[in-house]
Design a protein around this motif. Structure first.
Motif, PDB file in Angstrom:
ATOM      1  N   LEU A   2       0.802  -1.216   0.000  1.00 28.70           N
ATOM      2  CA  LEU A   2       0.000   0.000   0.000  1.00 28.70           C
ATOM      3  C   LEU A   2       0.839   1.271   0.000  1.00 28.70           C
ATOM      4  O   LEU A   2       0.322   2.343  -0.312  1.00 28.70           O
ATOM      5  CB  LEU A   2      -0.942   0.012   1.210  1.00 28.70           C
ATOM      6  CG  LEU A   2      -2.010  -1.076   1.231  1.00 28.70           C
ATOM      7  CD1 LEU A   2      -2.850  -0.967   2.491  1.00 28.70           C
ATOM      8  CD2 LEU A   2      -2.903  -1.003  -0.002  1.00 28.70           C
ATOM      9  N   TYR A   5       0.772   3.454  -3.097  1.00 26.30           N
ATOM     10  CA  TYR A   5      -0.500   4.150  -3.304  1.00 26.30           C
ATOM     11  C   TYR A   5      -0.630   5.340  -2.350  1.00 26.30           C
ATOM     12  O   TYR A   5      -1.210   6.370  -2.709  1.00 26.30           O
ATOM     13  CB  TYR A   5      -1.661   3.173  -3.117  1.00 26.30           C
ATOM     14  CG  TYR A   5      -1.710   2.130  -4.219  1.00 26.30           C
ATOM     15  CD1 TYR A   5      -2.201   2.444  -5.474  1.00 26.30           C
ATOM     16  CD2 TYR A   5      -1.237   0.830  -3.998  1.00 26.30           C
ATOM     17  CE1 TYR A   5      -2.224   1.501  -6.488  1.00 26.30           C
ATOM     18  CE2 TYR A   5      -1.266  -0.120  -5.007  1.00 26.30           C
ATOM     19  CZ  TYR A   5      -1.765   0.216  -6.251  1.00 26.30           C
ATOM     20  OH  TYR A   5      -1.783  -0.710  -7.247  1.00 26.30           O
ATOM     21  N   SER A 144      -3.483   1.469 -12.567  1.00 23.57           N
ATOM     22  CA  SER A 144      -3.797   0.212 -11.878  1.00 23.57           C
ATOM     23  C   SER A 144      -4.818   0.449 -10.774  1.00 23.57           C
ATOM     24  O   SER A 144      -5.762  -0.332 -10.594  1.00 23.57           O
ATOM     25  CB  SER A 144      -2.520  -0.401 -11.290  1.00 23.57           C
ATOM     26  OG  SER A 144      -1.590  -0.700 -12.304  1.00 23.57           O
ATOM     27  N   PHE A 145      -4.648   1.543 -10.044  1.00 25.52           N
ATOM     28  CA  PHE A 145      -5.593   1.856  -8.972  1.00 25.52           C
ATOM     29  C   PHE A 145      -6.977   2.167  -9.554  1.00 25.52           C
ATOM     30  O   PHE A 145      -7.998   1.725  -9.001  1.00 25.52           O
ATOM     31  CB  PHE A 145      -5.087   3.047  -8.162  1.00 25.52           C
ATOM     32  CG  PHE A 145      -5.938   3.360  -6.971  1.00 25.52           C
ATOM     33  CD1 PHE A 145      -5.816   2.623  -5.799  1.00 25.52           C
ATOM     34  CD2 PHE A 145      -6.874   4.386  -7.013  1.00 25.52           C
ATOM     35  CE1 PHE A 145      -6.613   2.899  -4.698  1.00 25.52           C
ATOM     36  CE2 PHE A 145      -7.667   4.672  -5.913  1.00 25.52           C
ATOM     37  CZ  PHE A 145      -7.544   3.925  -4.756  1.00 25.52           C
ATOM     38  N   ALA A 148      -8.666  -1.008 -10.424  1.00 20.21           N
ATOM     39  CA  ALA A 148      -9.143  -1.678  -9.213  1.00 20.21           C
ATOM     40  C   ALA A 148     -10.434  -1.030  -8.709  1.00 20.21           C
ATOM     41  O   ALA A 148     -11.351  -1.724  -8.246  1.00 20.21           O
ATOM     42  CB  ALA A 148      -8.064  -1.638  -8.131  1.00 20.21           C
ATOM     43  N   CYS A 267      -9.652  -7.095  -9.288  1.00 19.38           N
ATOM     44  CA  CYS A 267      -9.296  -6.013  -8.361  1.00 19.38           C
ATOM     45  C   CYS A 267      -7.957  -6.294  -7.681  1.00 19.38           C
ATOM     46  O   CYS A 267      -7.079  -5.424  -7.630  1.00 19.38           O
ATOM     47  CB  CYS A 267     -10.410  -5.856  -7.323  1.00 19.38           C
ATOM     48  SG  CYS A 267     -10.142  -4.513  -6.146  1.00 19.38           S
ATOM     49  N   LEU A 271      -4.329  -4.164  -8.202  1.00 21.36           N
ATOM     50  CA  LEU A 271      -3.556  -3.532  -7.130  1.00 21.36           C
ATOM     51  C   LEU A 271      -2.125  -4.066  -7.092  1.00 21.36           C
ATOM     52  O   LEU A 271      -1.172  -3.299  -6.910  1.00 21.36           O
ATOM     53  CB  LEU A 271      -4.252  -3.766  -5.785  1.00 21.36           C
ATOM     54  CG  LEU A 271      -5.575  -3.015  -5.576  1.00 21.36           C
ATOM     55  CD1 LEU A 271      -6.220  -3.444  -4.269  1.00 21.36           C
ATOM     56  CD2 LEU A 271      -5.354  -1.501  -5.589  1.00 21.36           C
TER      57      LEU A 271
END
Length: 415
Positions: A2, A5, A144-145, A148, A267, A271
């Motif tokens: 994470l 992100y 990519s986010f 998702a 999803c 991520l």
């Protein structure tokens, strides 16, 4: 996983437009099932519900690129606000017509008139492309986010719409979807500091132009659009075939969970894929993604034809879902590299329209197969559609070249 992100959203304004866009996309994912349940309950006809929904898909596929071109020319906020406010009028008209027992043709007119809503997902990607124009690894992470988020909405939206329609009132799903779409669109438009410049403003590498041709003049976009059309057929056929398969086994309520597994696999893959550093040209990566997707879609085909049962089918569907997000992410990245900023919203809208048309065609074809063949035979359709997408990608791979490799050719083609 994470931490990349968190770094992405450390940039000012990014969290605000992402959350606003999420509301709009959740609305779009609720609308389909909410419309079908409403018309089927109030008019007693799934056939009517299906044809009204199909009418909206067609007009949406036509209108979305038009709105995208207006966004590129006049700006996201100046187009999104009036479009969102306008869409509330035909939606209200449809609800009123259903409630008052108006003739069936009024439902088609209302739904066709209000189907061309702004593509907030594409506009969010356009913002990331502008903010991260000099940071390709971060753009990969952002795309990519976004993918998702799309999958998350397609998991939660239909479930939320169904719950509202069945527990409160048949109209509750569309009313909520309309409210979320309006609020999300207006909040998104209000985030002006992250809005990309319009076609009238110069951008790095692409001088301003008052008038320009369709982005479909770029050969790479044509290849991507046809490939996305085949990918849309995968989505449409996979959904309907899974429902028919579960129904044939006497477990129709399980179908929603099986479809959620497809979205969940996509999803999670999206991520994870975002945290990986892209290697090689985007065009080559896109073709590899198509090959992986085609291979993974053989799993539900084998499970369906082999009578493996719902548990193994669920595992196969989750695995098949992991192949879609990386392919879509790379395709959107490639689209951003092929097109100048001034045509990005229109180009993304064209690509999404290809997906929408593919979903409609895949659903119709799968429905025919479900009625005339065994319960697992429909899984041939997504498997064949994935193979077709791969063949299209291979045939057009010479056009999937980013401007960095051939700037003069791509810029001239975009004019």
């Amino acid at each position: 996983m994470l931490s990349p992100y968190r770094r992405l959203f450390a940039r000012p304004g990014t969290t605000a437009f992402t959350l606003a866009g999420l509301l709009g996309r959740l609305s779009m994912s609720m609308i389909g099932v909410s419309l079908v349940v409403l018309i089927a309950e109030r008019r007693g006809s799934y056939a009517l519900a299906g044809t009204v929904a199909a009418t909206g898909l067609v007009t949406g596929a036509i209108g979305m690129p038009v709105i995208g071109r207006l966004v590129d020319r006049f700006g996201q906020a100046r187009v999104t606000v009036p479009t969102v406010l306008y869409c509330t009028v035909p939606l209200s008209g449809l609800l009123l017509c259903v409630r008052t027992g108006a003739p069936d043709w009024t439902l088609y007119v209302c739904w066709a008139a209000g189907a061309a809503a702004p593509n907030l997902g594409g506009m969010a990607r356009a913002r990331w492309a502008h903010l991260l124009r000099d940071e390709p690894d971060e753009r990969h992470l952002a795309n990519s986010f976004e993918q998702a988020l799309d999958e998350l909405c397609f998991m939660a939206g239909p479930v939320l719409g169904m719950v509202l329609c069945t527990t409160i009132a048949p109209e509750a799903g569309l009313l909520t979807a309309g409210g979320l779409g309006a609020v999300g669109g207006l909040l998104f438009a209000a985030q002006r500091r992250t809005e990309p410049p319009t076609a009238g403003h110069p951008t790095a590498g692409h001088p301003a132009a008052g008038r320009h041709g369709s982005p479909l003049r770029v050969p790479g976009l044509r290849v991507l659009t046809v490939t996305f059309l085949s990918t849309g057929m995968i989505f449409g056929a996979l959904d309907l075939t899974t429902v028919a398969y579960a129904d044939a086994l006497g477990h129709r309520p399980v179908a929603g969970g099986l479809l959620a597994l497809v979205a969940a696999g996509s999803c999670v893959a999206g991520l994870v894929f975002g945290t990986l550093r892209p290697n090689g040209p985007a065009g080559a990566r896109f073709v590899r993604g198509l090959a992986a997707m085609a291979g993974l879609l053989l799993l539900p085909l084998a499970a369906g034809l082999g009578g493996a049962g719902l548990v193994l089918l669920g595992v196969a569907l989750f695995a098949a879902g992991t192949g879609t997000a990386p392919t879509m992410v790379t395709g959107m990245m490639l689209l951003q590299e092929l097109l100048p900023q001034r045509q990005l919203n229109e180009g993304m809208a064209i690509a999404v329209s290809g997906i929408v048309v593919g979903i409609s065609g895949g659903s119709a074809l799968a429905g025919t197969v479900a009625e005339h063949a065994g319960p697992g035979a429909g899984y041939w359709i997504p498997a064949c559609a994935a193979a077709l997408a791969l063949l299209i990608g291979l045939a057009g791979r010479r056009h999937l070249v980013a401007p960095a490799a051939a700037p003069e050719r791509v810029v001239s083609a975009a004019r």
